[in-house]
Design a protein around this motif. Structure first.
Motif, PDB file in Angstrom:
ATOM      1  N   THR A  52      -6.954   9.739   5.438  1.00  0.00           N
ATOM      2  CA  THR A  52      -7.689   8.507   5.111  1.00  0.00           C
ATOM      3  C   THR A  52      -6.949   7.712   4.040  1.00  0.00           C
ATOM      4  O   THR A  52      -6.799   6.491   4.137  1.00  0.00           O
ATOM      5  CB  THR A  52      -9.113   8.873   4.631  1.00  0.00           C
ATOM      6  N   LEU A  53      -6.469   8.428   3.020  1.00  0.00           N
ATOM      7  CA  LEU A  53      -5.752   7.753   1.928  1.00  0.00           C
ATOM      8  C   LEU A  53      -4.496   7.048   2.457  1.00  0.00           C
ATOM      9  O   LEU A  53      -4.222   5.893   2.109  1.00  0.00           O
ATOM     10  CB  LEU A  53      -5.391   8.789   0.851  1.00  0.00           C
ATOM     11  N   LEU A  54      -3.746   7.738   3.326  1.00  0.00           N
ATOM     12  CA  LEU A  54      -2.517   7.127   3.854  1.00  0.00           C
ATOM     13  C   LEU A  54      -2.838   5.872   4.665  1.00  0.00           C
ATOM     14  O   LEU A  54      -2.155   4.855   4.568  1.00  0.00           O
ATOM     15  CB  LEU A  54      -1.763   8.133   4.745  1.00  0.00           C
ATOM     16  N   LEU A  55      -3.920   5.953   5.453  1.00  0.00           N
ATOM     17  CA  LEU A  55      -4.297   4.806   6.293  1.00  0.00           C
ATOM     18  C   LEU A  55      -4.742   3.620   5.434  1.00  0.00           C
ATOM     19  O   LEU A  55      -4.335   2.481   5.662  1.00  0.00           O
ATOM     20  CB  LEU A  55      -5.424   5.210   7.255  1.00  0.00           C
ATOM     21  N   VAL A  56      -5.578   3.900   4.418  1.00  0.00           N
ATOM     22  CA  VAL A  56      -6.071   2.809   3.554  1.00  0.00           C
ATOM     23  C   VAL A  56      -4.893   2.196   2.798  1.00  0.00           C
ATOM     24  O   VAL A  56      -4.792   0.968   2.656  1.00  0.00           O
ATOM     25  CB  VAL A  56      -7.156   3.333   2.579  1.00  0.00           C
ATOM     26  N   LYS A  57      -3.986   3.041   2.340  1.00  0.00           N
ATOM     27  CA  LYS A  57      -2.818   2.544   1.588  1.00  0.00           C
ATOM     28  C   LYS A  57      -2.024   1.561   2.464  1.00  0.00           C
ATOM     29  O   LYS A  57      -1.707   0.455   2.041  1.00  0.00           O
ATOM     30  CB  LYS A  57      -1.952   3.743   1.175  1.00  0.00           C
ATOM     31  N   LYS A  58      -1.744   1.983   3.707  1.00  0.00           N
ATOM     32  CA  LYS A  58      -0.973   1.098   4.595  1.00  0.00           C
ATOM     33  C   LYS A  58      -1.746  -0.189   4.873  1.00  0.00           C
ATOM     34  O   LYS A  58      -1.192  -1.283   4.842  1.00  0.00           O
ATOM     35  CB  LYS A  58      -0.698   1.804   5.935  1.00  0.00           C
ATOM     36  N   ALA A  59      -3.062  -0.029   5.167  1.00  0.00           N
ATOM     37  CA  ALA A  59      -3.864  -1.195   5.562  1.00  0.00           C
ATOM     38  C   ALA A  59      -3.987  -2.195   4.420  1.00  0.00           C
ATOM     39  O   ALA A  59      -3.829  -3.402   4.622  1.00  0.00           O
ATOM     40  CB  ALA A  59      -5.250  -0.733   6.001  1.00  0.00           C
ATOM     41  N   LEU A  60      -4.253  -1.706   3.204  1.00  0.00           N
ATOM     42  CA  LEU A  60      -4.555  -2.644   2.119  1.00  0.00           C
ATOM     43  C   LEU A  60      -3.311  -3.137   1.393  1.00  0.00           C
ATOM     44  O   LEU A  60      -3.307  -4.248   0.873  1.00  0.00           O
ATOM     45  CB  LEU A  60      -5.567  -2.021   1.150  1.00  0.00           C
ATOM     46  N   GLU A  61      -2.253  -2.332   1.385  1.00  0.00           N
ATOM     47  CA  GLU A  61      -1.023  -2.841   0.760  1.00  0.00           C
ATOM     48  C   GLU A  61      -0.490  -4.018   1.565  1.00  0.00           C
ATOM     49  O   GLU A  61      -0.020  -4.998   1.005  1.00  0.00           O
ATOM     50  CB  GLU A  61       0.010  -1.717   0.626  1.00  0.00           C
ATOM     51  N   SER A  62      -0.610  -3.931   2.908  1.00  0.00           N
ATOM     52  CA  SER A  62      -0.102  -5.061   3.702  1.00  0.00           C
ATOM     53  C   SER A  62      -1.029  -6.269   3.582  1.00  0.00           C
ATOM     54  O   SER A  62      -0.638  -7.395   3.838  1.00  0.00           O
ATOM     55  CB  SER A  62       0.090  -4.658   5.164  1.00  0.00           C
ATOM     56  N   LEU A  63      -2.277  -6.025   3.171  1.00  0.00           N
ATOM     57  CA  LEU A  63      -3.235  -7.124   2.990  1.00  0.00           C
ATOM     58  C   LEU A  63      -3.185  -7.663   1.553  1.00  0.00           C
ATOM     59  O   LEU A  63      -3.788  -8.680   1.235  1.00  0.00           O
ATOM     60  CB  LEU A  63      -4.644  -6.563   3.274  1.00  0.00           C
ATOM     61  N   GLY A  64      -2.494  -6.927   0.676  1.00  0.00           N
ATOM     62  CA  GLY A  64      -2.413  -7.308  -0.741  1.00  0.00           C
ATOM     63  C   GLY A  64      -3.731  -7.109  -1.463  1.00  0.00           C
ATOM     64  O   GLY A  64      -4.043  -7.819  -2.412  1.00  0.00           O
ATOM     65  N   LYS A  65      -4.547  -6.144  -1.010  1.00  0.00           N
ATOM     66  CA  LYS A  65      -5.850  -5.911  -1.651  1.00  0.00           C
ATOM     67  C   LYS A  65      -5.799  -4.632  -2.488  1.00  0.00           C
ATOM     68  O   LYS A  65      -5.246  -3.621  -2.064  1.00  0.00           O
ATOM     69  CB  LYS A  65      -6.934  -5.799  -0.560  1.00  0.00           C
ATOM     70  N   GLU A  66      -6.401  -4.700  -3.678  1.00  0.00           N
ATOM     71  CA  GLU A  66      -6.448  -3.565  -4.613  1.00  0.00           C
ATOM     72  C   GLU A  66      -7.347  -2.449  -4.096  1.00  0.00           C
ATOM     73  O   GLU A  66      -8.354  -2.726  -3.437  1.00  0.00           O
ATOM     74  CB  GLU A  66      -7.086  -4.036  -5.926  1.00  0.00           C
ATOM     75  N   PHE A  67      -7.038  -1.225  -4.415  1.00  0.00           N
ATOM     76  CA  PHE A  67      -7.975  -0.126  -4.165  1.00  0.00           C
ATOM     77  C   PHE A  67      -7.730   0.968  -5.201  1.00  0.00           C
ATOM     78  O   PHE A  67      -6.683   0.994  -5.850  1.00  0.00           O
ATOM     79  CB  PHE A  67      -7.823   0.428  -2.737  1.00  0.00           C
ATOM     80  N   TYR A  68      -8.721   1.842  -5.359  1.00  0.00           N
ATOM     81  CA  TYR A  68      -8.608   2.952  -6.310  1.00  0.00           C
ATOM     82  C   TYR A  68      -8.820   4.271  -5.576  1.00  0.00           C
ATOM     83  O   TYR A  68      -9.572   4.332  -4.604  1.00  0.00           O
ATOM     84  CB  TYR A  68      -9.662   2.833  -7.420  1.00  0.00           C
ATOM     85  N   VAL A  69      -8.164   5.305  -6.087  1.00  0.00           N
ATOM     86  CA  VAL A  69      -8.355   6.645  -5.522  1.00  0.00           C
ATOM     87  C   VAL A  69      -9.322   7.380  -6.448  1.00  0.00           C
ATOM     88  O   VAL A  69      -9.138   7.379  -7.665  1.00  0.00           O
ATOM     89  CB  VAL A  69      -7.016   7.417  -5.474  1.00  0.00           C
ATOM     90  N   LEU A  70     -10.363   7.973  -5.857  1.00  0.00           N
ATOM     91  CA  LEU A  70     -11.363   8.660  -6.679  1.00  0.00           C
ATOM     92  C   LEU A  70     -11.300  10.166  -6.431  1.00  0.00           C
ATOM     93  O   LEU A  70     -11.466  10.632  -5.300  1.00  0.00           O
ATOM     94  CB  LEU A  70     -12.766   8.141  -6.322  1.00  0.00           C
ATOM     95  N   PHE A  71     -11.048  10.915  -7.492  1.00  0.00           N
ATOM     96  CA  PHE A  71     -11.077  12.381  -7.372  1.00  0.00           C
ATOM     97  C   PHE A  71     -12.179  12.919  -8.272  1.00  0.00           C
ATOM     98  O   PHE A  71     -12.252  12.581  -9.453  1.00  0.00           O
ATOM     99  CB  PHE A  71      -9.721  12.989  -7.766  1.00  0.00           C
ATOM    100  N   THR A  72     -13.058  13.751  -7.705  1.00  0.00           N
ATOM    101  CA  THR A  72     -14.151  14.337  -8.488  1.00  0.00           C
ATOM    102  C   THR A  72     -13.905  15.822  -8.668  1.00  0.00           C
ATOM    103  O   THR A  72     -13.857  16.574  -7.689  1.00  0.00           O
ATOM    104  CB  THR A  72     -15.498  14.139  -7.751  1.00  0.00           C
ATOM    105  N   ASP A  73     -13.761  16.227  -9.916  1.00  0.00           N
ATOM    106  CA  ASP A  73     -13.536  17.643 -10.220  1.00  0.00           C
ATOM    107  C   ASP A  73     -14.899  18.301 -10.457  1.00  0.00           C
ATOM    108  O   ASP A  73     -15.586  17.993 -11.424  1.00  0.00           O
ATOM    109  CB  ASP A  73     -12.650  17.747 -11.471  1.00  0.00           C
ATOM    110  N   THR A  74     -15.288  19.197  -9.558  1.00  0.00           N
ATOM    111  CA  THR A  74     -16.603  19.847  -9.674  1.00  0.00           C
ATOM    112  C   THR A  74     -16.596  20.958 -10.724  1.00  0.00           C
ATOM    113  O   THR A  74     -17.635  21.513 -11.051  1.00  0.00           O
ATOM    114  CB  THR A  74     -16.995  20.481  -8.326  1.00  0.00           C
ATOM    115  N   GLY A  75     -15.399  21.322 -11.197  1.00  0.00           N
ATOM    116  CA  GLY A  75     -15.297  22.436 -12.149  1.00  0.00           C
ATOM    117  C   GLY A  75     -15.104  23.758 -11.430  1.00  0.00           C
ATOM    118  O   GLY A  75     -14.906  24.796 -12.064  1.00  0.00           O
TER     119      GLY A  75
END
Ligand code: SF4
Ligand code: SF4
Ligand code: SF4
Length: 501
Positions: free
Chosen positions: A140-163
């Motif tokens: 999913t991350l690779l697909l969003v990166k390709k899709a939005l970088e070519s669109l010039g749109k910002e995105f953030y990666v969210l990682f949740t550490d459950t402990g």
């Protein structure tokens, strides 16, 4: 033909039924088959000219059905124009599999990228990609990166550490985000709750009792979304083939527990094999835990693991795993053998697994819970906090020894204090709400989800739990419905029972 494997040869009638009418393969149409085929195998269906016409999954009891010449032999998954069935001369590698499917994978990628771009064009909300270190979230991350970088749109990666993440996963996430040059776009959040403390209240998480997701993941996510303005599109690597619930959910859904979040999965209709081949095609580094034999990457206590994975977790985690199993066995009164067989992975066992008397005991417990209408509150402060929580649902009139609750329909519930007991006179629907409210007052695990949910900042944290500010609260009730203790105190009656006694 001598070198071919997993094939089943069909006659003209069966070929027509499959290719023209889209039917499954029935016993009378089978002329010959590979003797090594087993139930559940995927097979090539070939016609009399030895051309491949379909791919199917072998049904249960197919040998018996063939001998009786009746019944379904294979459920057809895909069929096409007859093609020459080619048998590879050498053992195929994953590289060969990628090459053979390259145009298909590129088509899947194009489709997913177009979908991501269309969704993002329709909304100005910030975009998050939820990344756990597993294969689905990586695709999913690779697909969003390709899709939005070519669109010039910002995105953030969210990682949740459950402990309770594997250390290997944490290190891998740092590495892969560096390789993808996404470090400065990463929001890393951690659970507010210590899983092992919450374990004392809830007991071990199970496949039908995933309190850990709600308590350890959702509040940090809700806060991350708040920090982005309270609304966002979150891309999540969920696939319809994972469960019936996910199939019903669709590729776009609205967050139930986390308000303001719209979830989107660009790999919703991908199979596990599609995901693996796509990642091999992209040549990215994978989580090293896959090479140790794990199929799913989650927390190391995750009840989704199968028995083989339990052995692998034991090797990776060592003494902490043994300590965890010991705790489980005490908390659920399971024998060592039952723990080894993984029975702790279900909170409510299927009826055929119940030991004699257990079914009756469950029924007795449920009846007790519904009929008791009495809670035990010793401290004045606890009672005060309970009243503040009840004010999120009722108009509360405190007349010393007796408290009257009125809901919007002016229906009445009465709480009478008798030393350390509160006796409730109310219909069952009120009693169950009061019981859940008591659970929130007495057993809050401080997950902070209600804090993130309340639109009026009306919740205050005390040493013993939460208190609702009656001046700020508008009685919308939202904080109750997002609270995991509220949700699970009835789903897992052992929690409520502990409060009653
Ligand atoms: S991955 Fe498993 S253990 Fe971790 S929060 Fe989710 S359900 Fe619970
Ligand atoms: S969410 Fe806030 S305003 Fe709504 S009932 Fe809870 S405390 Fe009150
Ligand atoms: S009362 Fe609030 S902080 Fe406590 S468990 Fe429920 S949602 Fe979490």
């Amino acid at each position: 033909k001598q070198r071919a494997k997993k094939w089943i040869l069909v006659d003209r009638g069966a070929e027509e039924a499959i290719v023209v009418q889209g039917r499954n393969l029935l016993a009378p149409g089978v002329k010959d088959y590979d003797e090594d085929i087993r139930e559940g195998d995927f097979v090539y269906v070939v016609n009399e000219e030895w051309k491949a016409i379909a791919v199917g999954k072998i049904a249960r009891g197919f040998k018996q059905k063939l001998s009786e010449r009746r019944g379904m032999i294979a459920k057809i998954r895909r069929f096409a124009e007859a093609k020459d069935a080619e048998v590879l001369a050498k053992k195929a590698s994953w590289g060969d599999a990628v090459d053979a499917n390259r145009s298909f994978l590129e088509m899947m990628e194009r489709k997913a990228i177009t979908f991501i771009q269309e969704v993002c064009r329709k909304s100005d909300d910030p975009v998050l990609v939820s990344f756990s270190g597993g294969k689905d979230s990586l695709a999913t991350l690779l697909l969003v990166k390709k899709a939005l970088e070519s669109l010039g749109k910002e995105f953030y990666v969210l990682f949740t550490d459950t402990g309770i993440e594997y250390p290997e996963t944490i290190n891998y996430i740092k590495r892969i985000l560096r390789q993808l040059r996404l470090e400065d776009k990463t929001i890393s959040v951690s659970s507010f709750v210590n899983f092992f403390k919450a374990l004392d209240l809830f007991g071990p998480p199970a496949r039908d009792f995933r309190w850990c997701c709600k308590t350890c993941k959702l509040a940090p996510i809700a806060y991350a979304i708040k920090s982005l303005g309270g609304k966002c599109l979150t891309f999540i690597g969920l696939r319809e083939m994972e469960s019936a619930k996910r199939r019903r959910q669709g590729a776009v859904w609205e967050g139930i527990w986390v308000k303001g979040q719209v979830g989107i999965s660009p790999i919703y209709d991908w199979s596990t094999l599609n995901v693996w081949l796509y990642l091999f095609k992209e040549g990215v580094e994978l989580n090293p835990l896959y090479y140790k034999g794990l199929e799913r990457i989650g927390c190391w206590v995750c009840p989704s693991m199968d028995l083989a994975e339990m052995r692998i977790v034991e090797e990776i985690i060592g003494p902490s795993w043994h300590g965890y199993l010991k705790k489980i066995s005490e908390s659920l009164s399971l024998s060592e053998q039952e723990v080894k067989l993984g029975l702790w992975r279900w909170r409510f066992k299927p009826p055929r697994w119940l030991r004699s008397g257990e079914k009756k005991m469950h029924r007795r417990q449920a009846r007790y819970l519904y009929e008791k209408k009495e809670v035990r509150i010793e401290k004045e402060d606890d009672f005060k906090r309970l009243l503040s929580i009840l004010k999120t649902m009722y108009e509360v009139h405190d007349e010393g020894g007796q408290v009257t609750l009125l809901d919007k329909e002016r229906s009445i519930a009465i709480l009478m204090r008798e030393k350390e007991k509160i006796i409730i006179e109310a219909e069952s629907r009120h009693w169950l709400k009061i019981l859940r409210g008591t659970a929130r007052a007495l057993a809050c695990v401080k997950c902070m989800l209600c804090f993130a949910t309340c639109p009026n900042k009306a919740i205050e944290l005390r040493q013993e739990g939460i208190e609702v500010s009656t001046e700020k609260c508008t009685a919308c009730g939202e904080c109750n419905y997002t609270c995991p203790v509220w949700a699970y105190s009835l789903k897992a009656p052992h929690i409520a029972k502990r409060l009653l006694e």
